[in-house]
Design an enzyme around this catalytic site. Structure first.
Site, PDB file in Angstrom:
ATOM      1  CG  ASP A 167      -1.935  -1.124   1.189  1.00 18.21           C
ATOM      2  OD1 ASP A 167      -2.041  -1.791   0.153  1.00 18.21           O
ATOM      3  OD2 ASP A 167      -2.598  -1.355   2.214  1.00 18.21           O
ATOM      4  CG  ASP A 188      -3.100  -4.828  -3.056  1.00 17.74           C
ATOM      5  OD1 ASP A 188      -3.068  -5.399  -4.161  1.00 17.74           O
ATOM      6  OD2 ASP A 188      -3.684  -5.304  -2.068  1.00 17.74           O
ATOM      7  NE  ARG A 248      -4.736  -7.700  -4.306  1.00 14.08           N
ATOM      8  CZ  ARG A 248      -4.476  -8.506  -3.281  1.00 14.08           C
ATOM      9  NH1 ARG A 248      -4.878  -9.766  -3.303  1.00 14.08           N
ATOM     10  NH2 ARG A 248      -3.829  -8.065  -2.220  1.00 14.08           N
TER      11      ARG A 248
END
Length: 334
Positions: A167, A188, A248
């Site tokens: 993140d 991510d 994703r």
């Protein structure tokens, strides 16, 4: 010290003018602008970046330059919603960094948070070092640890770096522009519901830390068909270690486009992952356009990857139609 004090008083006088009346618009580019210098050695107005942010008056409408001298500034910084019109500038992303190590609540772990519109950063690095010493393959110990987070509209970055593991860049909400930036992470590491254009950026997927598991570059969170958000990567470069998916689906209508981008062999053949939306992929918009490199082979891509029309591509891959409709980029200082 005397000169620094005089400079501080001058800056305060300029900034106090913005208290009289607040406009959603900042002063024209460099006209009536003020400058604050942050220097660890004590040769500026402040030694911490947060001190400079705090010094700017609430409801500021004067473009205010915060010049950060070379060094590693170990602090957590927040720009509140009532402090727009800021330009944060370092010497370069190689020698000027704002660094912290936190993995508390996801959105609270960010080293640097911008909640005010009309913010511009250039030549500076944002780091979250929380996962820095994680042993390779020890995935359970990796935590969300944000280097940067923004929830504001009209935010831009030039020659900046964002480094972390999970993140890294919380591109949550608003229109954002990234030019010639470096973004590094494994899981991510560009995520959120922002409407953002990445131009000529280097994306470094450091997925080897995951010990054989594939990482994910993006987790974009578009919520509906009418939601205008999405991530567009134009003329970028994707490199790294290990293997990585291009993205994703963080939300049902996730939208990501890679256009004219070099994709190295770190990109997995499938390209994309629906995450928790298996069976509902028809609402996800993932697309590639004229990409090159060994990772750009689309013969084994997921069947539900979109083929966009010429009109759709023209709208998404043009910075002026996708994020700069009202010309806000040209209104920010050079």
């Amino acid at each position: 010290m005397k000169n620094s004090l005089i400079s501080s008083l001058v800056v305060l006088a300029l900034l106090s003018l913005s208290r009289v009346s607040f406009s959603l618009f900042c002063s024209n580019r460099n006209q009536d602008s003020a400058t604050i210098v942050v220097d660890q050695s004590g040769h500026g107005q402040f030694t911490k970046v947060q001190q400079a942010i705090d010094f700017i008056p609430a409801m500021n409408s004067i473009w205010t330059h915060i010049l950060v001298k070379p060094g590693i500034y170990k602090e957590k910084v927040i720009v509140p919603p009532n402090k727009p019109c800021i330009v944060l500038e370092g010497n370069s992303a190689h020698d000027t960094a704002i660094q912290w190590a936190d993995s508390s609540e996801v959105v609270e772990s960010a080293t640097f948070t911008v909640n005010a519109e009309n913010f511009k950063a250039r030549n500076i690095k944002f780091q979250n070092t929380y996962n820095e010493n994680t042993r390779r393959g020890d995935v359970s110990s990796i935590k969300p640890a944000l280097a940067f987070e923004t929830t504001a509209d009209k935010v831009s970055f030039y020659q900046c770096a964002f480094t972390g593991v999970q993140d890294t860049l919380s591109d949550l909400q608003g229109r954002h522009y990234f030019e010639s930036c470096y973004i590094e992470g494994a899981a991510d590491f560009i995520w959120g519901g922002g409407q953002s254009f990445y131009q000529g950026c280097t994306i470094n997927a450091s997925a080897a830390i995951l010990g054989g598991l594939a990482g994910f570059i993006t987790a974009q969170g578009r919520k509906s068909e009418t939601d205008t958000s999405g991530y567009v990567f134009n003329q970028c470069t994707v490199v790294g270690t290990g293997t990585v998916f291009l993205g994703r689906a963080y939300r049902q209508y996730s939208r990501v486009v890679f256009s004219k981008t070099y994709l190295s062999n770190v990109v997995v053949p499938k390209g994309w992952d629906p995450w928790k939306y298996i069976g509902r992929e028809q609402t996800i918009t993932y697309a590639e356009n004229q990409c090159t490199g060994p990772g750009a082979d689309m013969s084994k891509r997921v069947e539900w990857e979109k083929t966009l029309s010429r009109a759709e591509l023209a709208w998404l891959t043009n910075v002026n139609t996708f994020v700069n409709q009202d010309g806000w980029l040209q209104k920010q200082p050079f």
